[in-house]
Design a protein around this motif. Structure first.
Motif, mmCIF file in Angstrom:
data_model
loop_
_atom_site.group_PDB
_atom_site.id
_atom_site.type_symbol
_atom_site.label_atom_id
_atom_site.label_comp_id
_atom_site.label_asym_id
_atom_site.label_seq_id
_atom_site.Cartn_x
_atom_site.Cartn_y
_atom_site.Cartn_z
ATOM 1 N N SER A 58 0.829 -1.215 0.000
ATOM 2 C CA SER A 58 0.000 0.000 0.000
ATOM 3 C C SER A 58 0.855 1.254 0.000
ATOM 4 N N LEU A 59 2.071 1.142 0.509
ATOM 5 C CA LEU A 59 2.990 2.280 0.518
ATOM 6 C C LEU A 59 3.793 2.383 -0.779
ATOM 7 N N TRP A 60 4.340 1.229 -1.235
ATOM 8 C CA TRP A 60 5.373 1.333 -2.272
ATOM 9 C C TRP A 60 5.085 0.608 -3.592
ATOM 10 N N LYS A 61 3.914 -0.049 -3.729
ATOM 11 C CA LYS A 61 3.731 -0.910 -4.901
ATOM 12 C C LYS A 61 3.761 -0.146 -6.220
ATOM 13 N N ASP A 62 3.407 1.153 -6.211
ATOM 14 C CA ASP A 62 3.478 1.933 -7.438
ATOM 15 C C ASP A 62 4.639 2.925 -7.405
ATOM 16 N N SER A 63 5.596 2.677 -6.513
ATOM 17 C CA SER A 63 6.755 3.571 -6.403
ATOM 18 C C SER A 63 8.069 2.848 -6.658
ATOM 19 N N LEU A 64 7.981 1.623 -7.110
ATOM 20 C CA LEU A 64 9.189 0.868 -7.447
ATOM 21 C C LEU A 64 9.370 0.850 -8.954
ATOM 22 N N SER A 65 10.599 0.778 -9.355
ATOM 23 C CA SER A 65 10.940 0.725 -10.770
ATOM 24 C C SER A 65 12.326 0.103 -10.880
ATOM 25 N N VAL A 66 12.598 -0.516 -12.007
ATOM 26 C CA VAL A 66 13.948 -1.017 -12.225
ATOM 27 C C VAL A 66 14.934 0.146 -12.298
ATOM 28 N N ASN A 67 14.452 1.298 -12.755
ATOM 29 C CA ASN A 67 15.305 2.480 -12.895
ATOM 30 C C ASN A 67 15.488 3.165 -11.542
ATOM 31 N N HIS A 68 16.735 3.303 -11.100
ATOM 32 C CA HIS A 68 17.032 3.854 -9.778
ATOM 33 C C HIS A 68 16.514 5.281 -9.615
ATOM 34 N N ASP A 69 16.737 6.134 -10.596
ATOM 35 C CA ASP A 69 16.353 7.548 -10.448
ATOM 36 C C ASP A 69 14.844 7.704 -10.337
ATOM 37 N N VAL A 70 14.110 6.944 -11.150
ATOM 38 C CA VAL A 70 12.650 6.989 -11.071
ATOM 39 C C VAL A 70 12.191 6.480 -9.708
ATOM 40 N N ARG A 71 12.798 5.390 -9.270
ATOM 41 C CA ARG A 71 12.437 4.803 -7.988
ATOM 42 C C ARG A 71 12.692 5.771 -6.837
ATOM 43 N N ALA A 72 13.839 6.390 -6.828
ATOM 44 C CA ALA A 72 14.177 7.333 -5.761
ATOM 45 C C ALA A 72 13.179 8.479 -5.704
ATOM 46 N N ASP A 73 12.792 8.988 -6.879
ATOM 47 C CA ASP A 73 11.831 10.092 -6.923
ATOM 48 C C ASP A 73 10.466 9.657 -6.398
ATOM 49 N N LEU A 74 9.992 8.494 -6.836
ATOM 50 C CA LEU A 74 8.665 8.036 -6.432
ATOM 51 C C LEU A 74 8.615 7.694 -4.947
ATOM 52 N N LEU A 75 9.641 7.051 -4.441
ATOM 53 C CA LEU A 75 9.660 6.716 -3.016
ATOM 54 C C LEU A 75 9.672 7.982 -2.164
ATOM 55 N N THR A 76 10.455 8.958 -2.586
ATOM 56 C CA THR A 76 10.572 10.198 -1.814
ATOM 57 C C THR A 76 9.295 11.029 -1.880
ATOM 58 N N ASN A 77 8.727 11.151 -3.055
ATOM 59 C CA ASN A 77 7.625 12.089 -3.252
ATOM 60 C C ASN A 77 6.236 11.468 -3.265
ATOM 61 N N ARG A 78 6.163 10.151 -3.314
ATOM 62 C CA ARG A 78 4.868 9.485 -3.272
ATOM 63 C C ARG A 78 4.733 8.598 -2.026
ATOM 64 N N ALA A 79 5.737 7.748 -1.778
ATOM 65 C CA ALA A 79 5.623 6.789 -0.684
ATOM 66 C C ALA A 79 5.807 7.432 0.692
ATOM 67 N N VAL A 80 6.762 8.343 0.822
ATOM 68 C CA VAL A 80 6.993 8.965 2.129
ATOM 69 C C VAL A 80 5.777 9.755 2.612
ATOM 70 N N PRO A 81 5.127 10.570 1.771
ATOM 71 C CA PRO A 81 3.896 11.225 2.246
ATOM 72 C C PRO A 81 2.830 10.230 2.689
ATOM 73 N N ARG A 82 2.746 9.090 2.027
ATOM 74 C CA ARG A 82 1.805 8.057 2.466
ATOM 75 C C ARG A 82 2.188 7.532 3.851
ATOM 76 N N LEU A 83 3.472 7.355 4.074
ATOM 77 C CA LEU A 83 3.934 6.899 5.385
ATOM 78 C C LEU A 83 3.555 7.891 6.470
ATOM 79 N N ARG A 84 3.702 9.180 6.184
ATOM 80 C CA ARG A 84 3.328 10.215 7.152
ATOM 81 C C ARG A 84 1.822 10.147 7.463
ATOM 82 N N GLU A 85 1.027 9.931 6.425
ATOM 83 C CA GLU A 85 -0.413 9.829 6.633
ATOM 84 C C GLU A 85 -0.739 8.575 7.442
ATOM 85 N N LEU A 86 -0.021 7.501 7.168
ATOM 86 C CA LEU A 86 -0.232 6.270 7.920
ATOM 87 C C LEU A 86 0.140 6.460 9.390
ATOM 88 N N GLN A 87 1.229 7.169 9.646
ATOM 89 C CA GLN A 87 1.604 7.424 11.035
ATOM 90 C C GLN A 87 0.520 8.230 11.751
#
Length: 296
Positions: A260-289
């Motif tokens: 629910s946090l990261w399934k649409d924020s992973l990619s084989v490409n490192h740069d894309v992955r880093a951007d999605l985890l930082t800007n999509r997954a982390v805000p979700r984590l904050r909301e979950l907290q």
């Protein structure tokens, strides 16, 4: 007094996997085949071991280190992630002991340990807490069953090693059982599994969302004071936030979230992955907290 009271060492471990407000919050990243399947640059099977290991490291680096704890596997992620300094010293490590998949015997599912992984292995990998998954149909299995005996044995082994164990239970649909029949049974299957696990000595539980506020309250009653966290089970983030708020309002002690946090924020490409985890997954984590800590 709660059943299966934590000892001093276990209380310290519990604090390590909890927020400042005292509620469990763990990012689950121990998936292997499931994680490959959501790395959208390639289908499951097209992702190499090295690519999966790099994705797990990035998931810790950009998301897991923002949480109280991260759940990792001893086959791909460990020991490389702590050895390479990727894991923050402020993020507790939960080590999953279960192998991918299951065996089926007489229509029932049984999980397996990762070969060679014991409570001592968890400690040697730097783990603060262990986690083991069991499948259970509490309408067909009780504390005297094979799964009950396995829970008892691992609880005792972890206690002897001075290691807190999270017992994860998954109910599942039997062959020949319709989706409607299974859905109707799920609340009691989760509550029943809770009762069995507590009887077998479980001190912390990771459970499916049982379906409603009333069902969550029934699970809390069945737990007899043993803390339980709700797992995301692959639902979308918005759905999971609602489930967590309902579960916590009715006695749950936190959440363990993976896809629910990261399934649409992973990619084989490192740069894309880093951007999605930082800007999509982390805000979700904050909301979950906020949901876990009941922040409005």
């Amino acid at each position: 007094m709660a059943r299966n009271e934590l000892n001093t060492r276990e209380k310290r471990a519990m604090a390590a996997i909890s927020t400042d407000a005292g509620n469990m919050l763990i990012v689950a990243a121990d998936q292997r085949n499931g994680m490959k399947a959501v790395m959208t640059d390639g289908p499951d099977g097209a992702v190499t071991f090295e690519e999966l290991a790099a994705a797990k490291a990035d998931l810790v680096r950009y998301l897991g280190n923002e949480a109280s704890a991260i759940l990792l596997d001893p086959e791909v992620a460990l020991p490389a992630i702590p050895d390479n300094g990727v894991l923050s010293r402020d993020t507790a490590l939960v080590v999953g002991m279960d192998a991918s998949g299951f065996e089926e015997v007489d229509g029932l599912r049984f999980t397996r340990f990762v070969p060679g992984v014991t409570p001592q292995t968890v400690l040697d990998l730097g783990g603060d807490v262990a986690k083991m998954l069991w499948y259970m149909r509490s309408d067909r299995q009780d504390a005297a069953s094979r799964v009950g005996q396995e829970i008892k044995e691992l609880v005792s082994a972890c206690e002897a090693a001075g290691l807190l164990l999270i017992v994860e239970i998954l109910a599942y649909r039997l062959d020949g059982e319709s989706e409607e029949e299974y859905a109707a049974k799920l609340p009691e299957l989760v509550a029943g599994a809770t009762r069995v696990s507590v009887e077998c000595g479980a001190k912390v539980l990771k459970l499916q969302y049982p379906g409603s506020a009333e069902a969550c309250a029934a699970v809390t009653t069945a737990a007899e004071g043993v803390p339980w966290a709700v797992l995301s089970a692959g639902v979308d983030h918005t759905t999971f936030i609602g489930q967590v708020r309902t579960a916590v309002a009715n006695g749950a002690s936190g959440a363990m979230a993976g896809r629910s946090l990261w399934k649409d924020s992973l990619s084989v490409n490192h740069d894309v992955r880093a951007d999605l985890l930082t800007n999509r997954a982390v805000p979700r984590l904050r909301e979950l907290q906020d949901a876990v800590d009941r922040v409005k």
